[in-house]
Design an enzyme around this catalytic site. Sequence first.
Site, PDB file in Angstrom:
ATOM      1  N   ASN A 141      -2.078  12.694 -12.225  1.00 12.60           N
ATOM      2  CA  ASN A 141      -2.370  12.147 -10.910  1.00 12.60           C
ATOM      3  C   ASN A 141      -1.900  13.054  -9.771  1.00 12.60           C
ATOM      4  O   ASN A 141      -1.833  12.629  -8.625  1.00 12.60           O
ATOM      5  CB  ASN A 141      -1.751  10.749 -10.770  1.00 12.60           C
ATOM      6  CG  ASN A 141      -2.113   9.854 -11.940  1.00 12.60           C
ATOM      7  OD1 ASN A 141      -1.286   9.619 -12.812  1.00 12.60           O
ATOM      8  ND2 ASN A 141      -3.370   9.429 -11.999  1.00 12.60           N
TER       9      ASN A 141
ATOM     10  N   ARG B 295     -13.539   9.938  -0.954  1.00  9.54           N
ATOM     11  CA  ARG B 295     -13.368   8.729  -1.732  1.00  9.54           C
ATOM     12  C   ARG B 295     -14.167   7.572  -1.169  1.00  9.54           C
ATOM     13  O   ARG B 295     -14.761   6.796  -1.881  1.00  9.54           O
ATOM     14  CB  ARG B 295     -11.896   8.328  -1.731  1.00  9.54           C
ATOM     15  CG  ARG B 295     -11.195   9.045  -2.805  1.00  9.54           C
ATOM     16  CD  ARG B 295      -9.722   8.888  -2.722  1.00  9.54           C
ATOM     17  NE  ARG B 295      -9.187   9.644  -3.814  1.00  9.54           N
ATOM     18  CZ  ARG B 295      -8.991   9.135  -5.016  1.00  9.54           C
ATOM     19  NH1 ARG B 295      -9.204   7.880  -5.255  1.00  9.54           N
ATOM     20  NH2 ARG B 295      -8.552   9.900  -5.975  1.00  9.54           N
TER      21      ARG B 295
ATOM     22  N   ILE C  37      -1.374  13.759  -4.295  1.00  8.69           N
ATOM     23  CA  ILE C  37      -1.076  12.675  -5.220  1.00  8.69           C
ATOM     24  C   ILE C  37      -2.167  11.620  -5.176  1.00  8.69           C
ATOM     25  O   ILE C  37      -2.619  11.238  -4.094  1.00  8.69           O
ATOM     26  CB  ILE C  37       0.264  11.999  -4.836  1.00  8.69           C
ATOM     27  CG1 ILE C  37       1.366  13.054  -4.738  1.00  8.69           C
ATOM     28  CG2 ILE C  37       0.634  10.907  -5.821  1.00  8.69           C
ATOM     29  CD1 ILE C  37       2.608  12.568  -4.054  1.00  8.69           C
ATOM     30  N   CYS C  38      -2.575  11.148  -6.346  1.00 13.37           N
ATOM     31  CA  CYS C  38      -3.537  10.055  -6.394  1.00 13.37           C
ATOM     32  C   CYS C  38      -2.768   8.764  -6.635  1.00 13.37           C
ATOM     33  O   CYS C  38      -2.321   8.497  -7.740  1.00 13.37           O
ATOM     34  CB  CYS C  38      -4.544  10.287  -7.518  1.00 13.37           C
ATOM     35  SG  CYS C  38      -5.754   8.976  -7.625  1.00 13.37           S
ATOM     36  N   LEU C  39      -2.584   8.004  -5.568  1.00 12.23           N
ATOM     37  CA  LEU C  39      -1.817   6.767  -5.679  1.00 12.23           C
ATOM     38  C   LEU C  39      -2.435   5.788  -4.693  1.00 12.23           C
ATOM     39  O   LEU C  39      -2.586   6.104  -3.510  1.00 12.23           O
ATOM     40  CB  LEU C  39      -0.344   7.066  -5.323  1.00 12.23           C
ATOM     41  CG  LEU C  39       0.651   5.935  -5.438  1.00 12.23           C
ATOM     42  CD1 LEU C  39       0.733   5.429  -6.874  1.00 12.23           C
ATOM     43  CD2 LEU C  39       2.024   6.386  -4.988  1.00 12.23           C
TER      44      LEU C  39
END
Lengths: 152, 645
Positions: free
Chosen positions: A79, B18, A86-88
């Site tokens: 992540n 996204r 950061i993928c959060l």
Amino acid sequence: MAGLPRRIIKETQRLNSEPVPGISAIPDEMNCRLFMVTIDGPKDSPFEKGIFNLELFLPEEYPMAAPKVRFMTKIYHPNVDKLGRICLDILKDKWSPALQIRTVLLSIQALLSAPNPDDPLANDVAEKWKENEAGAIKMAKEWTLKYASAKR
Amino acid sequence: MIVSAWYSYIVLRETVVRKWPYIGPAIYRFLWHCINTMGNSCISKDHRRRTLEHGGTTASGGNGSGGGRYSETDYPSSHSTPTNHNSEQSGQSLNENRQARAQVTPLYMLASRDMAAAQPTFTSDISHVNSSDDEETEHVNQLMLRTLQVIRTLVDNEQEPPYAMLRLHEIAETENGWSKVVQAMIRVIPMDDPLGPAVITLLIDECPLPTMETVQRLYKALGISAHLASEAKCKPQRHRNIAAVLGCIAEKLAGPKSVSLLVPEIIEYLFSLLASKVNPQITLYALIALEKFSQTSENKLTIKKAGIAEKLVPLAQWAESSDLDHRQVGFCARWCLDNVFFVQGRSLTYETIDLDGLNAMLNDNDVSEYLKISPNGLEARSDVLSFESVRCTFCVDEGVWYYEVRVITNGVMQIGWATKNSKFLNHEGFGIGDDEYSFSYDGCRQLYWYNAKSRTHRHPPWKSGDIVGFLLDLDKKYMAFSLNGNILPPESEVFASAQTGFFAAASFMSFQQCEFNFGLTPFKYPPAGPFRTFNEYAKLTAEEKKILPRHKKMELIHQMSISETACSLCFDKEASVTFRPCGHGGFCPDCAIQLEQCPLCRTIIMQRLRSDSSTIGVEPGSTSNPNNNAVSVEETEEELEEEDS
């Protein structure tokens, strides 16, 4: 000091007076919105004994917008990508203004304990993690030793 | 630090990708222009607004095709470019882009006008190139010079993104490639280019971080030692660039790594560049490098112990020098002595400076966070990547006003007029002239800026030492700008959106500096007609004139107390609002009105109830809401959920 919101002053004071175990966040001397962060790798994770540097920045809209956080230390984690992003979810669409610097950093520490290869940012790492978890963990340990061990 | 402008773009790009993948191409182009125009903003803002509007419409209307069509028609050539960025930057879809890269790159190369200049012999992976080392080195040199050249000229949103810069980033992705890129900058960035050091900072900031080993190898390749400094005289360019690179690395790797990188040879090398007979341009960047190493407190101690103060005290005397290279060194040396390295027995400049007769200055409480302001409040400088801005203390509403600026460095600054509504978005690269409440003059790129759009003016590029005049006539509603007395035709665009409440204001790109005259001393080129100066009409108390060093400000922050009954989000105003149906409270009206969901339980807010039982904000489901039906269904569902739990 005019210009700095009380919310940030309050959090800075509290981080100073009641630090979180395994985490430090020190405001930059030049910029009160920028924090130099270290997170100790959680016990029983491949990142154990590593010390990870991050930077955390509170944007103009904070706390209505999430802090911007990234790893400054290289880390092998599904992540986190190679630029340290950061993928959060709480840093993105699940942000809530009731969250704070300390809760964000605790979440990142938890992410180190529980990598989530199904929601990857570093695709090659995530694939490795899914295909061969033992190998990935070994790699993460090596990186921790190589990049995140306290050299001094 | 540095949360650079570029970093913000990365975050923004990620968010946009996204949320609204179909507008990807538009946003990539927007991002590139942000970078190309180096923090000035411009176009980018316009793109962002349009793009976000689209996102908004689509999100509420559920019509995704509009966004897609928009990006395609508006940017016919964009399909190849963004894919290339995508493949480099967006980890999210790395795989598919890897596949795409092979097909897309050649297309893009054909499309790019830069391509002809940027060596077609180069294949996609530097490690597989069969050509000799010399050829490869020469190629990277060329890419570097090309980047420098292109960045200077890119101010327009219709221009192609710089291929050369893109290639450099790609090369720098391997450790070996990173070294090559950095060594190329040291070799080729010329002394006299006003954007040279800024481009070094920008490129290093954007490349992946090097490992310790790579930096140590670079030290070795450069032959860093105290002895090395002796060749500074015959190779000024090389040493100015080495110092600039060291500063960037120190900043990028702040923390334990920066401590390990501050080896004795580096200290000796940088210290010997601080000698007064060294070219002041080199001294300046050596000093900035030491300042950046000192961002890590352990380094600060080491540098102090090595005797930085004795080196800086004589340099600080140049702060008022009429030689502008010396003046920059003096400014930074004095700033470091006041803010970073304190000397026992030396009083801080703000405590001793005589500010009698000074009634208007740069406002130390109305400035973005990294700008350095001189103790007399009339000179400012930026040494960071973000686009730093400041306003004057005095506001004007009517009459004719004039001030002058002496340009100390000839790089990008946007100087002019702004109202309080103008926002300093330094990390996003927006400054004065980048919204509808400000108008600015940029003498480096020869542009006017208003509402984040630029257009050329007829002045030649400014040089160090030039005097720019700023005239504002609020009765006849126009502004006029002069360079060394040569006046341009009046401009009145900004009055469409702002009528009164103007401040003198300025934004600074990396390593830029200028000095303001608000009327304390006689003007060099006063306007012909009658005018007023801030200094004769304004008034400041002794307390307001104090520009406190950073550590003094920090002390104040830690002493400040906060009320127990304050809003739990801003800690600023009194908490008086409770949300329905969830019942969570402890918020002030200002925060409450900005929220759609309860920040504690994420329940949709139906009602914001004040302590006096009145409500604020529009309640979903009220008759004014066209989607009345939909909302009431939601409302019922919410209530059901509440009951269930």
